[in-house]
Scaffold this active site. Structure first.
Site, PDB file in Angstrom:
ATOM      1  N   GLU A 180      -9.722 -40.164  39.803  1.00  0.00           N
ATOM      2  CA  GLU A 180      -9.681 -41.264  38.828  1.00  0.00           C
ATOM      3  C   GLU A 180      -8.460 -42.168  39.041  1.00  0.00           C
ATOM      4  OE1 GLU A 180      -9.775 -42.164  34.003  1.00  0.00           O
ATOM      5  OE2 GLU A 180      -9.215 -40.162  34.696  1.00  0.00           O
ATOM      6  N   LYS A 217     -14.111 -41.620  39.251  1.00  0.00           N
ATOM      7  CA  LYS A 217     -14.091 -42.181  37.895  1.00  0.00           C
ATOM      8  C   LYS A 217     -13.296 -43.476  37.955  1.00  0.00           C
ATOM      9  CE  LYS A 217     -13.144 -41.233  33.021  1.00  0.00           C
ATOM     10  NZ  LYS A 217     -13.066 -40.201  31.965  1.00  0.00           N
TER      11      LYS A 217
END
Length: 299
Positions: A180, A217
């Site tokens: 992420e 993400k």
């Protein structure tokens, strides 16, 4: 060797419709999460009491009727939640065995101070033991977050390099990392940062070896379908989107414009639920949230 449950979890993440619930607020973000839920800081006097209250909130969400594997593919937990139980089972086992929701674990320890327009992850000295704990509880994957504030190539390269270095350790431990590198939605250089980020991620994906796969993400991009090359990359199991401070309505709208991306929302998921609601009202609010995010994730 992957267990039968892990094969079933992988198949679910790859093929089923739905989204991933981010229930992983940690020490720094918990007071805000509780405040939004209607629990003021005056209602707890130390960290233990605070974590008790946030576990009550998460337990109420996870055990509620609308929260199940029909629309929720997975849930990301904080280590403190992993150490606790829900209705007599460890939180991760409860998610999978009772709800058919795939458990993930947040493994990062927060962010370093900003340098070169980014915040890299703090060192993770206990990562090996944390991954052992995750494996013992049948956790499927992990999540770790960095933040990108400017379109600075040096900084973005460092963020992506660090994410994939740690990601390889996680893969070697038999888990699937969610990488992420969040781009700040308020950055004046958001589009520029996204362009650099995409190229850096593609280079790292191309360097992965046999049997090495990741999830990503990412912040919802300025340009619809900007991350199509990442979504279609053979080393990527799934690309999920963070809400990043957008309202649920805005996040869902942006998500629906990005084919193949699904939600992994935190604040946008819990928007509208409150500690003081009756159980019927709580479940109605949660059901509406889950349904809207589910539909946006199917677009």
């Amino acid at each position: 060797m992957a267990s039968q449950a892990q094969h079933a979890m992988l198949d679910k993440i790859k093929t089923a419709d739905g989204f991933i619930a981010a229930l992983d607020q940690s020490g720094g973000s918990t007071p805000k999460a509780l405040r939004l839920y209607g629990v003021e800081e005056s209602q707890y006097s130390n960290d233990n009491e605070m974590f008790d209250m946030v576990h009550q909130m998460r337990t109420r969400i996870i055990t509620s009727q609308p929260f199940n594997g029909d629309r929720v593919l997975g849930a990301i937990l904080f280590e403190n939640t992993l150490d606790r139980e829900i209705e007599g089972k460890s939180s991760a086992r409860y998610l999978w065995e009772e709800k058919q929701v795939v458990p993930f674990l947040k493994v990062d320890k927060g962010l370093n101070d900003e340098k070169d327009g980014v915040q890299t992850m703090k060192p993770m000295p206990e990562l090996v033991s944390l991954l052992e704990k995750a494996n013992a509880q049948n956790v499927f994957g992990t999540k770790m977050r960095s933040v990108i504030k400017l379109g600075n190539e040096t900084g973005i390269k460092e963020v992506v390099k660090q994410q994939f270095e740690v990601g390889r350790q996680i893969i070697a431990a038999g888990l699937v990392p969610i990488i992420e590198p969040e781009v700040d939605i308020n950055s004046a250089e958001k589009a520029q940062a996204e362009a650099i980020l995409k190229e850096e991620i593609l280079a790292q994906l191309d360097a992965l070896g046999d049997g090495e796969y990741v999830m990503l993400k990412l912040t919802l991009p300025n340009e619809a379908n900007f991350y199509e090359a990442l979504i279609n990359h053979p080393k990527v199991i799934k690309v999920v989107a963070l809400s990043g401070g957008y309202s649920r309505e805005d996040a869902n709208k942006k998500l629906a414009e990005n084919k193949g991306m699904i939600a992994s929302f935190s604040r946008a998921l819990t928007e509208g639920i409150n500690a003081n609601q009756s159980q019927d009202d709580f479940e109605k609010s949660l059901d509406e949230a889950i349904e809207s995010i589910y539909q946006a994730s199917r677009s």
